[in-house]
Design a protein around this motif. Structure first.
Motif, mmCIF file in Angstrom:
data_model
loop_
_atom_site.group_PDB
_atom_site.id
_atom_site.type_symbol
_atom_site.label_atom_id
_atom_site.label_comp_id
_atom_site.label_asym_id
_atom_site.label_seq_id
_atom_site.Cartn_x
_atom_site.Cartn_y
_atom_site.Cartn_z
ATOM 1 N N SER A 184 0.639 -1.262 -0.072
ATOM 2 C CA SER A 184 -0.019 -0.052 0.062
ATOM 3 C C SER A 184 0.763 1.445 0.002
ATOM 4 O O SER A 184 0.690 2.141 0.861
ATOM 5 N N HIS A 185 1.715 1.389 -0.777
ATOM 6 C CA HIS A 185 2.641 2.469 -0.869
ATOM 7 C C HIS A 185 2.152 3.189 -2.377
ATOM 8 O O HIS A 185 2.374 2.547 -3.529
ATOM 9 N N PRO A 186 1.960 4.296 -2.431
ATOM 10 C CA PRO A 186 1.503 5.100 -3.565
ATOM 11 C C PRO A 186 2.941 5.418 -4.350
ATOM 12 O O PRO A 186 4.155 5.741 -3.767
ATOM 13 N N ILE A 187 2.699 5.200 -5.674
ATOM 14 C CA ILE A 187 3.662 5.575 -6.600
ATOM 15 C C ILE A 187 3.072 5.928 -8.143
ATOM 16 O O ILE A 187 2.062 5.003 -8.388
ATOM 17 N N VAL A 188 3.649 6.624 -8.977
ATOM 18 C CA VAL A 188 3.159 7.041 -10.067
ATOM 19 C C VAL A 188 4.485 6.818 -10.971
ATOM 20 O O VAL A 188 5.510 6.934 -11.004
ATOM 21 N N ALA A 189 4.088 5.731 -11.993
ATOM 22 C CA ALA A 189 5.041 5.240 -13.145
ATOM 23 C C ALA A 189 4.591 5.883 -14.256
ATOM 24 O O ALA A 189 3.489 5.835 -14.711
ATOM 25 N N ILE A 190 5.739 6.454 -15.055
ATOM 26 C CA ILE A 190 5.339 7.069 -16.311
ATOM 27 C C ILE A 190 6.169 6.222 -17.251
ATOM 28 O O ILE A 190 7.411 6.134 -17.237
ATOM 29 N N VAL A 191 5.596 5.500 -18.349
ATOM 30 C CA VAL A 191 6.220 4.636 -19.357
ATOM 31 C C VAL A 191 5.971 5.028 -20.499
ATOM 32 O O VAL A 191 4.959 5.293 -21.163
ATOM 33 N N GLN A 192 7.137 5.185 -21.325
ATOM 34 C CA GLN A 192 6.998 5.525 -22.649
ATOM 35 C C GLN A 192 6.629 4.344 -23.287
ATOM 36 O O GLN A 192 6.727 3.109 -23.227
ATOM 37 N N GLN A 193 5.559 4.288 -24.480
ATOM 38 C CA GLN A 193 5.019 3.467 -25.317
ATOM 39 C C GLN A 193 5.400 3.779 -26.750
ATOM 40 O O GLN A 193 5.883 4.983 -27.161
ATOM 41 N N VAL A 194 5.219 2.863 -27.783
ATOM 42 C CA VAL A 194 5.380 2.987 -29.151
ATOM 43 C C VAL A 194 4.524 4.090 -29.789
ATOM 44 O O VAL A 194 3.409 4.309 -29.103
ATOM 45 N N GLY A 195 4.942 4.784 -30.815
ATOM 46 C CA GLY A 195 4.214 5.722 -31.351
ATOM 47 C C GLY A 195 2.670 5.333 -31.701
ATOM 48 O O GLY A 195 2.586 4.125 -32.376
#
Length: 167
Positions: free
Chosen positions: A94-105
Motif C-alpha cells: 500500500s505505497h503510492p507511486i506513479v510510473a510514467i512509461v514510454q509507449q511506441v508511437g
C-alpha cells in the motif's frame, strides 16, 4: 501592450503537472527523454538508476521517507517489464507511486513495432490504475487521476503510458 502566450510542448505540460503535484525528483534513466528534459526545465531533478526494478524501489523508499507520491519512469518493452516487481511490492504494501512509461508511437500500434508489448495488460496485475494518454488534451486529466488513484483509498501504484508520438 499585447500579451504573447508561449505554447508548451506536450512534454512540458507533463512536467508542469508533475511540478503542480509537488514532484521534486523523478527516478529514471533519461527515458522518456523529452519528459525528463522538460522536468529539468521545471527544476525537477532526475535520480538515475541502473535498472528499472531498482528505480522502483528507490522511488518507493523516497516516498516512504518524504511522505510524497514518488515518480519512476521507464521506456517501453523489456525495460518496462522490470518495473513490475517493484510496483507489485508497492501494491501489496500500500505505497503510492506513479510510473510514467514510454509507449511506441500511435502510428506504430499493433504493428509489432520494436519493443511493443501489451503494457496495459501487464501493468493491470500490479497497479490500481493504468491508462494510456492518447492525446494532448487529456495530459493534465490523466496525471491528476494517476496521483489521486495512487494516494487515495488503499494507496498503490498508478501507471501512465505515453506513446512517444504524443510527446
Amino acid at each position: 501592450m499585447k500579451e504573447t502566450k508561449v505554447k508548451m510542448t506536450n512534454a512540458q505540460a507533463v512536467a508542469a503537472c508533475l511540478r503542480r503535484h509537488g514532484v521534486d525528483y523523478i527516478f529514471g534513466q533519461s527515458n522518456p527523454t523529452k519528459i525528463v528534459l522538460a522536468c529539468m526545465e521545471q527544476g525537477i531533478r532526475q535520480i538515475a538508476y541502473r535498472q528499472e526494478n531498482t528505480g522502483t524501489y528507490m522511488a518507493q523508499a523516497y516516498g516512504m521517507a518524504s511522505g510524497k507520491v514518488p515518480v519512476v519512469t521507464a521506456q517501453n518493452g523489456p525495460a518496462a517489464t522490470l518495473l513490475v516487481p517493484g510496483l507489485m511490492e508497492c501494491l501489496t504494501a500500500s505505497h503510492p507511486i506513479v510510473a510514467i512509461v514510454q509507449q511506441v508511437g500511435l502510428p506504430d500500434y499493433d504493428k509489432n513495432a520494436f519493443q511493443e508489448i501489451k503494457h496495459e495488460e501487464m501493468f493491470a496485475s500490479c497497479a490500481k490504475f493504468v491508462k494510456t494518454v492518447y492525446c494532448k488534451e487529456r495530459i493534465e486529466d490523466y496525471i491528476d487521476m494517476a496521483f489521486t488513484a495512487a494516494a487515495s483509498g488503499r494507496p498503490g501504484p498508478a501507471v501512465l503510458l505515453f506513446p512517444v508520438s504524443v510527446f
